[in-house]
Design an enzyme around this catalytic site. Structure first.
Site, PDB file in Angstrom:
ATOM      1  CG  HIS A  17      -1.741  -1.063   1.510  1.00  0.00           C
ATOM      2  ND1 HIS A  17      -1.810  -1.838   2.415  1.00  0.00           N
ATOM      3  CD2 HIS A  17      -2.832  -1.497   0.552  1.00  0.00           C
ATOM      4  CE1 HIS A  17      -2.899  -2.782   2.321  1.00  0.00           C
ATOM      5  NE2 HIS A  17      -3.514  -2.499   1.160  1.00  0.00           N
ATOM      6  NE  ARG A  90      -3.401  -6.708  -4.567  1.00  0.00           N
ATOM      7  CZ  ARG A  90      -4.066  -7.409  -3.561  1.00  0.00           C
ATOM      8  NH1 ARG A  90      -3.505  -7.922  -2.436  1.00  0.00           N
ATOM      9  NH2 ARG A  90      -5.224  -7.586  -3.698  1.00  0.00           N
ATOM     10  CB  SER A 128      -4.640  -6.634   4.930  1.00  0.00           C
ATOM     11  OG  SER A 128      -4.239  -5.404   4.461  1.00  0.00           O
TER      12      SER A 128
HETATM   13  N1  COA Z   1      -0.230  -4.072  -1.670  1.00  0.00           N
HETATM   14  C1  COA Z   1      -0.500  -4.942  -0.830  1.00  0.00           C
HETATM   15  N2  COA Z   1      -2.027  -5.215  -0.508  1.00  0.00           N
HETATM   16  C2  COA Z   1      -2.765  -4.583  -1.303  1.00  0.00           C
HETATM   17  C3  COA Z   1      -2.382  -3.748  -2.350  1.00  0.00           C
HETATM   18  C4  COA Z   1      -1.007  -3.433  -2.500  1.00  0.00           C
HETATM   19  N3  COA Z   1      -0.475  -2.490  -3.372  1.00  0.00           N
HETATM   20  N4  COA Z   1      -3.594  -3.410  -2.983  1.00  0.00           N
HETATM   21  C5  COA Z   1      -4.628  -3.864  -2.286  1.00  0.00           C
HETATM   22  N5  COA Z   1      -3.856  -4.922  -1.324  1.00  0.00           N
HETATM   23  C6  COA Z   1      -4.734  -5.797  -0.791  1.00  0.00           C
HETATM   24  C7  COA Z   1      -5.344  -5.363   0.665  1.00  0.00           C
HETATM   25  O1  COA Z   1      -4.207  -5.625   1.732  1.00  0.00           O
HETATM   26  C8  COA Z   1      -6.689  -6.145   0.853  1.00  0.00           C
HETATM   27  O2  COA Z   1      -6.074  -7.561   1.228  1.00  0.00           O
HETATM   28  P1  COA Z   1      -7.312  -8.348   2.115  1.00  0.00           P
HETATM   29  O3  COA Z   1      -8.303  -8.650   1.319  1.00  0.00           O
HETATM   30  O4  COA Z   1      -6.424  -9.440   2.708  1.00  0.00           O
HETATM   31  O5  COA Z   1      -7.841  -7.290   3.269  1.00  0.00           O
HETATM   32  C9  COA Z   1      -7.020  -6.280  -0.744  1.00  0.00           C
HETATM   33  O6  COA Z   1      -5.920  -6.107  -1.254  1.00  0.00           O
HETATM   34  C10 COA Z   1      -7.997  -5.216  -0.818  1.00  0.00           C
HETATM   35  O7  COA Z   1      -8.049  -4.140   0.087  1.00  0.00           O
HETATM   36  P2  COA Z   1      -8.397  -2.787   0.126  1.00  0.00           P
HETATM   37  O8  COA Z   1      -7.294  -2.151  -0.778  1.00  0.00           O
HETATM   38  O9  COA Z   1      -8.237  -2.113   1.391  1.00  0.00           O
HETATM   39  O10 COA Z   1      -9.774  -2.548  -0.511  1.00  0.00           O
HETATM   40  P3  COA Z   1     -10.869  -3.398   0.189  1.00  0.00           P
HETATM   41  O11 COA Z   1     -11.412  -4.102  -0.825  1.00  0.00           O
HETATM   42  O12 COA Z   1     -10.551  -4.144   1.536  1.00  0.00           O
HETATM   43  O13 COA Z   1     -11.688  -2.062   0.470  1.00  0.00           O
HETATM   44  C11 COA Z   1     -13.184  -0.126  -0.120  1.00  0.00           C
HETATM   45  C12 COA Z   1     -12.289  -1.240  -0.701  1.00  0.00           C
HETATM   46  C13 COA Z   1     -12.970   0.121   1.312  1.00  0.00           C
HETATM   47  C14 COA Z   1     -12.137   0.958  -1.066  1.00  0.00           C
HETATM   48  C15 COA Z   1     -14.433  -0.211  -0.743  1.00  0.00           C
HETATM   49  O14 COA Z   1     -15.121  -1.388   0.013  1.00  0.00           O
HETATM   50  C16 COA Z   1     -15.523   0.753  -0.403  1.00  0.00           C
HETATM   51  O15 COA Z   1     -15.058   1.922  -1.363  1.00  0.00           O
HETATM   52  N6  COA Z   1     -16.129   1.063   0.542  1.00  0.00           N
HETATM   53  C17 COA Z   1     -16.817   2.169   0.862  1.00  0.00           C
HETATM   54  C18 COA Z   1     -18.368   1.698   0.520  1.00  0.00           C
HETATM   55  C19 COA Z   1     -18.583   1.937  -0.902  1.00  0.00           C
HETATM   56  O16 COA Z   1     -18.316   3.028  -1.588  1.00  0.00           O
HETATM   57  N7  COA Z   1     -19.129   0.969  -1.570  1.00  0.00           N
HETATM   58  C20 COA Z   1     -19.298   0.884  -3.168  1.00  0.00           C
HETATM   59  C21 COA Z   1     -18.143   0.644  -3.742  1.00  0.00           C
HETATM   60  S1  COA Z   1     -18.203   0.780  -5.442  1.00  0.00           S
END
Ligand code: COA
Length: 158
Positions: A17, A90, A128
């Site tokens: 991240h 990724r 994560s």
């Molecule tokens: N390096 C390491 N890990 C990465 C990464 C990177 N560059 N990019 C993504 N990841 C991993 C994260 O660690 C995470 O792993 P996990 O599933 O083991 O936790 C996964 O990829 C994706 O996580 P993250 O980037 O935190 O996104 P998320 O999918 O958990 O959250 C939100 C996405 C919060 C942005 C989305 O749910 C959201 O917008 N929520 C608000 C409500 C909303 O608007 N909903 C409608 C969306 S259209």
């Protein structure tokens, strides 16, 4: 002034991240890394802990602010007057989900574009969840997370 929002669960923030955040900070005048809730996930760390870990991990990157929001990412981005949402890509496996979110966010808020950034390949396999699992089972995760995160993971797993 160009402003981007980098939203995510960040449970916890990893060096992958941070790599994405550094790239975004080179492109935009200001980047807000914002902790949010993915309703599909059960978090390990509280929002406060996640914010603290981010603050302690990114304080050397200029132009970065840390925040938290509830509700829609698109609404938050609109309220902040942001030009872009940053997401890391990724692998191909990220693509479908990210495409769906980008298109939904753009249809909710027409002014917002999603910018995908690719982290260094050495971070491609990190997530994560995998970091939490390895740490819980006693593995060394210092290569993948910063010292403040590593400390919290150890405390959590005691
Ligand atoms: N390096 C390491 N890990 C990465 C990464 C990177 N560059 N990019 C993504 N990841 C991993 C994260 O660690 C995470 O792993 P996990 O599933 O083991 O936790 C996964 O990829 C994706 O996580 P993250 O980037 O935190 O996104 P998320 O999918 O958990 O959250 C939100 C996405 C919060 C942005 C989305 O749910 C959201 O917008 N929520 C608000 C409500 C909303 O608007 N909903 C409608 C969306 S259209």
């Amino acid at each position: 002034m160009s402003l981007a929002i980098y939203p995510g669960s960040f449970d916890p923030i990893t060096k992958g991240h941070i790599d994405v955040l550094k790239k975004a900070a080179k492109i935009f005048d200001k980047v807000i890394i914002a902790v949010s809730v993915n309703p599909a996930k059960k978090a390990m760390f509280s929002i406060e802990d996640r914010i603290d870990m981010i603050k302690e991990s990114v304080n050397d990157i200029a132009g970065v602010e840390v925040d938290y929001f509830e509700g829609l990412t698109a609404k938050y981005a609109k309220d902040k007057g942001a030009n872009a949402i940053i997401r890391g890509l990724r692998a191909v496996s990220d693509f479908e989900y990210e495409m769906q979110m980008a298109q939904m966010n753009n249809s909710l808020y027409d002014e917002i574009e999603t910018v995908f950034l690719v982290p260094k390949s050495k971070y491609n396999f990190i997530s994560s969840s995998i970091v939490k699992e390895v740490s819980k089972l006693g593995g060394d995760v210092d290569k993948f997370v910063t010292a403040p995160v590593s400390k919290r993971l150890k405390e959590y797993n005691i």
